[in-house]
Enzyme design. Sequence first.
Site, PDB file in Angstrom:
ATOM      1  N   ALA A 139      94.085 103.204  59.722  1.00 43.52           N
ATOM      2  CA  ALA A 139      94.974 102.375  60.548  1.00 43.52           C
ATOM      3  C   ALA A 139      94.270 101.863  61.796  1.00 43.52           C
ATOM      4  O   ALA A 139      94.860 101.748  62.858  1.00 43.52           O
ATOM      5  CB  ALA A 139      96.219 103.183  60.921  1.00 43.52           C
ATOM      6  N   GLY A 140      92.978 101.547  61.659  1.00 39.42           N
ATOM      7  CA  GLY A 140      92.287 100.819  62.714  1.00 39.42           C
ATOM      8  C   GLY A 140      92.580  99.327  62.554  1.00 39.42           C
ATOM      9  O   GLY A 140      93.491  98.939  61.812  1.00 39.42           O
ATOM     10  N   ALA A 163      90.967  96.994  60.991  1.00 42.61           N
ATOM     11  CA  ALA A 163      90.807  96.474  59.619  1.00 42.61           C
ATOM     12  C   ALA A 163      92.021  96.834  58.764  1.00 42.61           C
ATOM     13  O   ALA A 163      92.576  95.983  58.056  1.00 42.61           O
ATOM     14  CB  ALA A 163      89.534  97.033  58.984  1.00 42.61           C
ATOM     15  N   SER A 219      88.126 104.096  65.733  1.00 44.62           N
ATOM     16  CA  SER A 219      87.156 103.530  66.676  1.00 44.62           C
ATOM     17  C   SER A 219      87.660 102.232  67.300  1.00 44.62           C
ATOM     18  O   SER A 219      87.305 101.914  68.444  1.00 44.62           O
ATOM     19  CB  SER A 219      85.830 103.250  65.971  1.00 44.62           C
ATOM     20  OG  SER A 219      85.357 104.400  65.341  1.00 44.62           O
ATOM     21  N   ALA A 266      90.370 101.377  68.604  1.00 43.79           N
ATOM     22  CA  ALA A 266      91.104 101.526  69.870  1.00 43.79           C
ATOM     23  C   ALA A 266      90.175 101.928  71.020  1.00 43.79           C
ATOM     24  O   ALA A 266      90.552 101.829  72.181  1.00 43.79           O
ATOM     25  CB  ALA A 266      92.212 102.568  69.700  1.00 43.79           C
ATOM     26  N   GLY A 284      83.862  96.372  74.623  1.00 35.91           N
ATOM     27  CA  GLY A 284      83.363  95.017  74.881  1.00 35.91           C
ATOM     28  C   GLY A 284      84.362  93.932  74.543  1.00 35.91           C
ATOM     29  O   GLY A 284      84.808  93.174  75.403  1.00 35.91           O
ATOM     30  N   GLU A 332      76.755  89.509  76.033  1.00 35.28           N
ATOM     31  CA  GLU A 332      76.242  90.814  75.597  1.00 35.28           C
ATOM     32  C   GLU A 332      74.889  90.608  74.929  1.00 35.28           C
ATOM     33  O   GLU A 332      74.504  89.484  74.592  1.00 35.28           O
ATOM     34  CB  GLU A 332      77.242  91.508  74.654  1.00 35.28           C
ATOM     35  CG  GLU A 332      78.492  91.963  75.393  1.00 35.28           C
ATOM     36  CD  GLU A 332      79.452  92.800  74.563  1.00 35.28           C
ATOM     37  OE1 GLU A 332      79.160  93.088  73.395  1.00 35.28           O
ATOM     38  OE2 GLU A 332      80.505  93.165  75.123  1.00 35.28           O
ATOM     39  N   HIS A 358      74.363 103.232  69.823  1.00 32.90           N
ATOM     40  CA  HIS A 358      74.617 102.475  71.055  1.00 32.90           C
ATOM     41  C   HIS A 358      73.673 103.032  72.106  1.00 32.90           C
ATOM     42  O   HIS A 358      73.575 104.249  72.276  1.00 32.90           O
ATOM     43  CB  HIS A 358      76.072 102.643  71.501  1.00 32.90           C
ATOM     44  CG  HIS A 358      76.471 101.616  72.515  1.00 32.90           C
ATOM     45  ND1 HIS A 358      75.977 101.608  73.797  1.00 32.90           N
ATOM     46  CD2 HIS A 358      77.298 100.546  72.436  1.00 32.90           C
ATOM     47  CE1 HIS A 358      76.496 100.579  74.456  1.00 32.90           C
ATOM     48  NE2 HIS A 358      77.298  99.910  73.644  1.00 32.90           N
ATOM     49  N   ARG A 396      70.178  95.607  70.329  1.00 35.50           N
ATOM     50  CA  ARG A 396      70.667  96.965  70.579  1.00 35.50           C
ATOM     51  C   ARG A 396      69.706  98.041  70.061  1.00 35.50           C
ATOM     52  O   ARG A 396      69.504  99.059  70.714  1.00 35.50           O
ATOM     53  CB  ARG A 396      72.031  97.092  69.895  1.00 35.50           C
ATOM     54  CG  ARG A 396      72.765  98.314  70.227  1.00 35.50           C
ATOM     55  CD  ARG A 396      74.170  98.230  69.697  1.00 35.50           C
ATOM     56  NE  ARG A 396      75.047  97.535  70.622  1.00 35.50           N
ATOM     57  CZ  ARG A 396      76.361  97.448  70.470  1.00 35.50           C
ATOM     58  NH1 ARG A 396      76.931  98.011  69.425  1.00 35.50           N
ATOM     59  NH2 ARG A 396      77.101  96.815  71.346  1.00 35.50           N
ATOM     60  N   HIS A 438      77.164 104.915  66.898  1.00 34.27           N
ATOM     61  CA  HIS A 438      78.259 104.041  67.337  1.00 34.27           C
ATOM     62  C   HIS A 438      78.864 103.262  66.179  1.00 34.27           C
ATOM     63  O   HIS A 438      80.040 102.931  66.198  1.00 34.27           O
ATOM     64  CB  HIS A 438      77.672 103.076  68.365  1.00 34.27           C
ATOM     65  CG  HIS A 438      78.667 102.181  69.019  1.00 34.27           C
ATOM     66  ND1 HIS A 438      79.721 102.647  69.762  1.00 34.27           N
ATOM     67  CD2 HIS A 438      78.752 100.819  69.059  1.00 34.27           C
ATOM     68  CE1 HIS A 438      80.420 101.625  70.231  1.00 34.27           C
ATOM     69  NE2 HIS A 438      79.870 100.509  69.797  1.00 34.27           N
ATOM     70  N   ARG A 459      73.918  95.527  63.697  1.00 30.10           N
ATOM     71  CA  ARG A 459      75.079  94.693  64.033  1.00 30.10           C
ATOM     72  C   ARG A 459      74.932  94.083  65.426  1.00 30.10           C
ATOM     73  O   ARG A 459      74.540  94.752  66.382  1.00 30.10           O
ATOM     74  CB  ARG A 459      76.347  95.548  64.000  1.00 30.10           C
ATOM     75  CG  ARG A 459      77.600  94.817  64.406  1.00 30.10           C
ATOM     76  CD  ARG A 459      78.787  95.751  64.334  1.00 30.10           C
ATOM     77  NE  ARG A 459      78.657  96.853  65.241  1.00 30.10           N
ATOM     78  CZ  ARG A 459      79.091  96.854  66.494  1.00 30.10           C
ATOM     79  NH1 ARG A 459      79.691  95.798  66.995  1.00 30.10           N
ATOM     80  NH2 ARG A 459      78.940  97.902  67.250  1.00 30.10           N
ATOM     81  N   SER A 463      82.136  93.766  65.518  1.00 28.63           N
ATOM     82  CA  SER A 463      82.824  94.696  64.609  1.00 28.63           C
ATOM     83  C   SER A 463      84.330  94.487  64.602  1.00 28.63           C
ATOM     84  O   SER A 463      84.952  94.470  63.538  1.00 28.63           O
ATOM     85  CB  SER A 463      82.481  96.144  64.933  1.00 28.63           C
ATOM     86  OG  SER A 463      82.672  96.402  66.290  1.00 28.63           O
TER      87      SER A 463
END
Length: 510
Positions: free
Chosen positions: A15-16, A18, A47, A49, A53, A119, A235, A281, A340, A375, A380
């Site tokens: 239930a993120g 996606a 993740s 929530a 960024g 970023e 990260h 990154r 991350h 990425r 994301s």
Amino acid sequence: MTDRITFDGPVILGAGLAGLSAALASVEGTAGKAMVLSPTPLATGCSSAWAQGGMAAALSADDAPALHAADTIAAGAGLCDPQAVTLLTTEGPDAVRALAALGAPFDRKAGGDFVLSLEAAHSKARVARVGGDGAGAAIMAAVIAAVRAAPSIEIRESARARRLLQDAAGRVVGVLAEIDGALVEIIAPAVILATGGIGGLYAVTTTPKEVRGEGLGLAALAGAVIADPEFVQFHPTAIDIGRDPAPLATEALRGEGAILRNSDARAFMADYHPAKELAPRDVVARAIHAEREAGRGAFLDATVVVGGHFPTEFPAVFEACMSGGVDPRRAMIPVVPAVHYHMGGVATDLDGRASLPGLFAAGECAATGVQGANRLASNSLLEAAVFGARAGRAAAAEVQTGGAPVSLAPFPDLPEAALQTLRKAMSRDAGVVRDATGLTRLLGEVEALEAAHGPCPTLIAARLIVEAALARRESRGGHCRSDFPDTDAVGVRTFVTLQEAGAAVRYAAE
Ligand code: SIN
């Protein structure tokens, strides 16, 4: 006896952003319905929530999807699928606007335009943010409100998948779920995995601990093709104050001009890359790792560029620092690379279809081909929204049903003590810099845990990462081998099944 439910619509695991984007899209404009299973109360344990960024998209007059696509492909170090990237970057601006229409309160300028942050590795300021560093929580609040308001979406909390149910032909025909402690077989025409990444497999991570590769492991145990599992993103700037998970110091701070220094207060990034703090990154993570390994430490200095504005401009980072006794208005923030994001995942097509009929995947647990070997920052949430919705629509159109499920036993859980052993070993040997000696030792430890505890989905996810990291004898993007430092001329993606990786044969009789 285990209860059995037959549900006439997609069952979504996770239930993120996606999972909930898939749920909303699957019922939009139709009489259909969807069921969402979440192991934790909504807005926790995912993740999405926690994202600080924001969402990258070509939203300004001087930007274009093609520029965003070029940056995404450059960061992806030769492994992005250009078609998937084009789709992501072209549909991106509308995805952000759709979330704004749902009520996500993106920061706006006086005239109504989005405030956009810069970023690392983006050629334009294009990250739509909320309250400085609160994008994930605010976007999720808006989406959760929409899902709760949709009568055709059924939400089950305290609900974890314990097995994908398959018929004799291998089609996924539902899921064995543990709901409030009881096992329930849910038969459905389509299952969408949106279970997030693998951060909880590592000792140092920025993601919720619950996110530990279970969806990936369940898909692999069912025989699905897994892509690029060796590509784990670290990260660069998790806040090193001894918390587990480690809080994040958003990359937007470096976008604002914050400087990375070592304990001698020397700005070190120029030694590693001409773009310094705004290098890709993976480069920044390796630089910080090297400074720390050399005993010089690494710190993010935002005392000048943010200073007294910290509490209002970056409230989440400010609060995390203060909780660890660091006042970022006056002191440098101690930082450490932390797991991350997982670029690898269940291989899908552009509509989230996995290799097994009836199975879909979206968000971090999927590998659509957009994230490549590394990425690009703030891609994301965008991927979750764009590809989550596509998977939801495709799964809703799935009408074919399969036969009776042939195997009904839940896969075992990894006991807590063993999980902690695994996490330490993964951070030690499958971290920012890897080599054959460490990865071989780690594989032995994973195998020993499997021998002791059986085919736990978390162990299967770990095994896939380790075996693919051992097999990739080059360095590329997030995968750095000290014993194979060069990058092959041609980038080749990994596609693997558990049978090929060597483990499923043993579990076939389960
Ligand atoms: C950050 O705010 O630095 C994280 C953004 C991302 O991982 O995309």
